[in-house]
Design a protein around this motif. Structure first.
Motif, PDB file in Angstrom:
ATOM      1  N   GLY A 254       2.418 -16.049  15.494  1.00  0.00           N
ATOM      2  CA  GLY A 254       1.846 -16.635  14.286  1.00  0.00           C
ATOM      3  C   GLY A 254       1.257 -15.636  13.319  1.00  0.00           C
ATOM      4  O   GLY A 254       0.672 -16.028  12.306  1.00  0.00           O
ATOM      5  N   VAL A 255       1.375 -14.316  13.598  1.00  0.00           N
ATOM      6  CA  VAL A 255       0.771 -13.280  12.760  1.00  0.00           C
ATOM      7  C   VAL A 255       1.859 -12.351  12.237  1.00  0.00           C
ATOM      8  O   VAL A 255       2.729 -11.899  12.999  1.00  0.00           O
ATOM      9  CB  VAL A 255      -0.277 -12.465  13.537  1.00  0.00           C
ATOM     10  CG1 VAL A 255      -0.801 -11.306  12.703  1.00  0.00           C
ATOM     11  CG2 VAL A 255      -1.422 -13.364  13.975  1.00  0.00           C
ATOM     12  N   ALA A 256       1.828 -12.066  10.940  1.00  0.00           N
ATOM     13  CA  ALA A 256       2.682 -11.052  10.349  1.00  0.00           C
ATOM     14  C   ALA A 256       1.851  -9.796  10.123  1.00  0.00           C
ATOM     15  O   ALA A 256       0.750  -9.862   9.572  1.00  0.00           O
ATOM     16  CB  ALA A 256       3.268 -11.544   9.026  1.00  0.00           C
ATOM     17  N   ALA A 257       2.368  -8.639  10.558  1.00  0.00           N
ATOM     18  CA  ALA A 257       1.683  -7.359  10.386  1.00  0.00           C
ATOM     19  C   ALA A 257       2.426  -6.574   9.311  1.00  0.00           C
ATOM     20  O   ALA A 257       3.446  -5.945   9.582  1.00  0.00           O
ATOM     21  CB  ALA A 257       1.656  -6.584  11.704  1.00  0.00           C
ATOM     22  N   VAL A 258       1.920  -6.604   8.084  1.00  0.00           N
ATOM     23  CA  VAL A 258       2.581  -5.958   6.952  1.00  0.00           C
ATOM     24  C   VAL A 258       1.918  -4.603   6.721  1.00  0.00           C
ATOM     25  O   VAL A 258       0.690  -4.526   6.554  1.00  0.00           O
ATOM     26  CB  VAL A 258       2.483  -6.824   5.684  1.00  0.00           C
ATOM     27  CG1 VAL A 258       3.223  -6.154   4.526  1.00  0.00           C
ATOM     28  CG2 VAL A 258       3.065  -8.210   5.944  1.00  0.00           C
ATOM     29  N   PRO A 259       2.703  -3.519   6.690  1.00  0.00           N
ATOM     30  CA  PRO A 259       2.097  -2.184   6.539  1.00  0.00           C
ATOM     31  C   PRO A 259       1.283  -2.046   5.258  1.00  0.00           C
ATOM     32  O   PRO A 259       1.614  -2.626   4.224  1.00  0.00           O
ATOM     33  CB  PRO A 259       3.318  -1.252   6.510  1.00  0.00           C
ATOM     34  CG  PRO A 259       4.398  -2.010   7.208  1.00  0.00           C
ATOM     35  CD  PRO A 259       4.159  -3.454   6.879  1.00  0.00           C
ATOM     36  N   VAL A 260       0.194  -1.268   5.352  1.00  0.00           N
ATOM     37  CA  VAL A 260      -0.591  -0.908   4.168  1.00  0.00           C
ATOM     38  C   VAL A 260       0.152   0.224   3.462  1.00  0.00           C
ATOM     39  O   VAL A 260       0.283   1.324   3.999  1.00  0.00           O
ATOM     40  CB  VAL A 260      -2.014  -0.470   4.546  1.00  0.00           C
ATOM     41  CG1 VAL A 260      -2.749   0.090   3.328  1.00  0.00           C
ATOM     42  CG2 VAL A 260      -2.794  -1.639   5.148  1.00  0.00           C
ATOM     43  N   ALA A 261       0.648  -0.049   2.250  1.00  0.00           N
ATOM     44  CA  ALA A 261       1.408   0.946   1.492  1.00  0.00           C
ATOM     45  C   ALA A 261       0.504   1.805   0.613  1.00  0.00           C
ATOM     46  O   ALA A 261       0.825   2.959   0.331  1.00  0.00           O
ATOM     47  CB  ALA A 261       2.462   0.250   0.636  1.00  0.00           C
ATOM     48  N   ALA A 262      -0.600   1.262   0.164  1.00  0.00           N
ATOM     49  CA  ALA A 262      -1.536   1.996  -0.697  1.00  0.00           C
ATOM     50  C   ALA A 262      -2.923   1.379  -0.556  1.00  0.00           C
ATOM     51  O   ALA A 262      -3.047   0.165  -0.365  1.00  0.00           O
ATOM     52  CB  ALA A 262      -1.071   1.942  -2.153  1.00  0.00           C
ATOM     53  N   PRO A 263      -3.971   2.220  -0.615  1.00  0.00           N
ATOM     54  CA  PRO A 263      -3.923   3.686  -0.656  1.00  0.00           C
ATOM     55  C   PRO A 263      -3.433   4.277   0.664  1.00  0.00           C
ATOM     56  O   PRO A 263      -3.249   3.544   1.638  1.00  0.00           O
ATOM     57  CB  PRO A 263      -5.385   4.073  -0.930  1.00  0.00           C
ATOM     58  CG  PRO A 263      -6.170   2.951  -0.356  1.00  0.00           C
ATOM     59  CD  PRO A 263      -5.355   1.713  -0.570  1.00  0.00           C
ATOM     60  N   ARG A 264      -3.238   5.600   0.665  1.00  0.00           N
ATOM     61  CA  ARG A 264      -2.718   6.268   1.865  1.00  0.00           C
ATOM     62  C   ARG A 264      -3.854   6.432   2.868  1.00  0.00           C
ATOM     63  O   ARG A 264      -4.723   7.287   2.704  1.00  0.00           O
ATOM     64  CB  ARG A 264      -2.115   7.619   1.486  1.00  0.00           C
ATOM     65  CG  ARG A 264      -1.387   8.301   2.631  1.00  0.00           C
ATOM     66  CD  ARG A 264      -0.513   9.439   2.123  1.00  0.00           C
ATOM     67  NE  ARG A 264       0.049  10.184   3.238  1.00  0.00           N
ATOM     68  CZ  ARG A 264      -0.394  11.358   3.659  1.00  0.00           C
ATOM     69  NH1 ARG A 264      -1.420  11.935   3.043  1.00  0.00           N
ATOM     70  NH2 ARG A 264       0.165  11.975   4.677  1.00  0.00           N
ATOM     71  N   LEU A 265      -3.826   5.606   3.891  1.00  0.00           N
ATOM     72  CA  LEU A 265      -4.895   5.576   4.874  1.00  0.00           C
ATOM     73  C   LEU A 265      -4.306   5.484   6.278  1.00  0.00           C
ATOM     74  O   LEU A 265      -3.163   5.060   6.455  1.00  0.00           O
ATOM     75  CB  LEU A 265      -5.810   4.367   4.637  1.00  0.00           C
ATOM     76  CG  LEU A 265      -6.540   4.306   3.289  1.00  0.00           C
ATOM     77  CD1 LEU A 265      -7.109   2.914   3.061  1.00  0.00           C
ATOM     78  CD2 LEU A 265      -7.648   5.349   3.245  1.00  0.00           C
ATOM     79  N   VAL A 266      -5.095   5.871   7.264  1.00  0.00           N
ATOM     80  CA  VAL A 266      -4.692   5.753   8.659  1.00  0.00           C
ATOM     81  C   VAL A 266      -5.838   5.151   9.460  1.00  0.00           C
ATOM     82  O   VAL A 266      -6.996   5.140   9.029  1.00  0.00           O
ATOM     83  CB  VAL A 266      -4.295   7.115   9.274  1.00  0.00           C
ATOM     84  CG1 VAL A 266      -3.073   7.684   8.583  1.00  0.00           C
ATOM     85  CG2 VAL A 266      -5.472   8.089   9.229  1.00  0.00           C
TER      86      VAL A 266
END
Length: 293
Positions: A254-266
């Motif tokens: 039930g969860v979508a994990a969409v990458p963080v594209a900006a800002p550049r973070l880890v």
């Protein structure tokens, strides 16, 4: 004369509890002894620190409270540092781990034979002070940061940080959310979204505001647990969004994990140990193993 730490601890307890009798019970003193401590501290500083009815700090007392916590912590850190210098090789290692650093600990190799690890899952904000004061031998803490920046740490006794793991971040949202199919998301575009304020089990919203620039990042609800699965169940139910390391959110029903594209973070996990320079030998296998590429 120097400020007596016993008197300072008593003052902090009375101010926090708003009661001489409650402070006496907590500290194991008589109420008369607590009153004498406060009177001695006020005499030493030449000012009234606590009003009596109600029991609350005066303006001078408020100023002292601002100094008291770091002063007491540095005293505890100094005592712990001296004790470590003369300690024999321990057979038990107490490790504090923030909820999102548990996976990094699991991936580390076992310690030397006969070494027992006691693992305590703690709020990330409590770990640096506990390591500094000797309550923990090692801390694994986590946070969101730029790839080249260290994690921000509060002012405590001297600590050394070693990077254990880094991973990409994602925005966790319901699988049916309109943004779920996106290949990446900009956090600044989501400033006005409905968020779950989960400081113990996700990137805290105040950290998003600090790193991502102006924006509301308002919490639709507050989740004070440390169970990441419970947080993701709320995300799946449509109660709000959360920023997490990708590995913590991927593959959850039930969860979508969409990458963080900006800002550049880890998302980074760091090992904290007291003092400076190389880690003590008993910690070396943990720090060095985690630091390998």
């Amino acid at each position: 004369m120097g400020m007596d730490p016993h008197l300072l601890r008593t003052f902090v307890a009375v101010a926090r509890l708003g009661s001489f009798s409650a402070a006496a019970r907590e500290l194991g003193y008589t109420q008369s002894a607590v009153s004498q401590h406060i009177a001695a501290l006020e005499s030493d500083l030449g000012t009234v620190l606590l009003g009596r009815r109600p029991v609350e700090p005066t303006e001078a007392g408020e100023r002292l409270l601002g100094h008291a916590a770091p002063l007491l912590l540095r005293m505890e850190a100094a005592r712990a540092d001296v004790a470590r210098a003369g300690a024999v090789r321990p057979s038990r290692l107490v490790v504090g781990v923030s909820p999102l650093a548990v996976d990094a600990l699991v991936r580390l190799p076992p310690g030397r034979p006969g070494l027992r690890l006691d693992i305590r899952v703690l709020d990330r904000a409590a770990i640096p002070a506990a390591v500094s004061s000797g309550g923990l031998d090692l801390g694994l803490t986590d946070g969101m940061t730029a790839p080249s920046d260290p994690l921000p740490l509060p002012e405590t006794g001297p600590l050394t940080a070693a990077v254990v793991a880094e991973s990409p971040l994602c925005v966790a949202l319901p699988a049916g959310h309109p943004l779920a199919p996106r290949p990446g998301l900009s956090l600044s575009d989501l400033a006005d979204a409905q968020w779950i304020d989960a400081p113990g089990s996700a990137v805290p919203l105040d950290r998003l505001r600090a790193v991502c620039g102006p924006g509301a990042y308002r919490g639709r609800l507050r989740y004070e647990g440390t169970d990441v699965r419970g947080l993701l169940a709320l995300v799946a139910a449509g109660r709000g969004l959360a920023v997490l390391p990708t590995g913590a959110a991927e593959g959850r029903d039930g969860v979508a994990a969409v990458p963080v594209a900006a800002p550049r973070l880890v998302h980074r996990v760091e090992a904290l140990y007291a003092g400076a320079g190389d880690p003590p030998a008993v910690l070396d296998h943990i720090v060095r193993a985690g630091a390998r590429p």
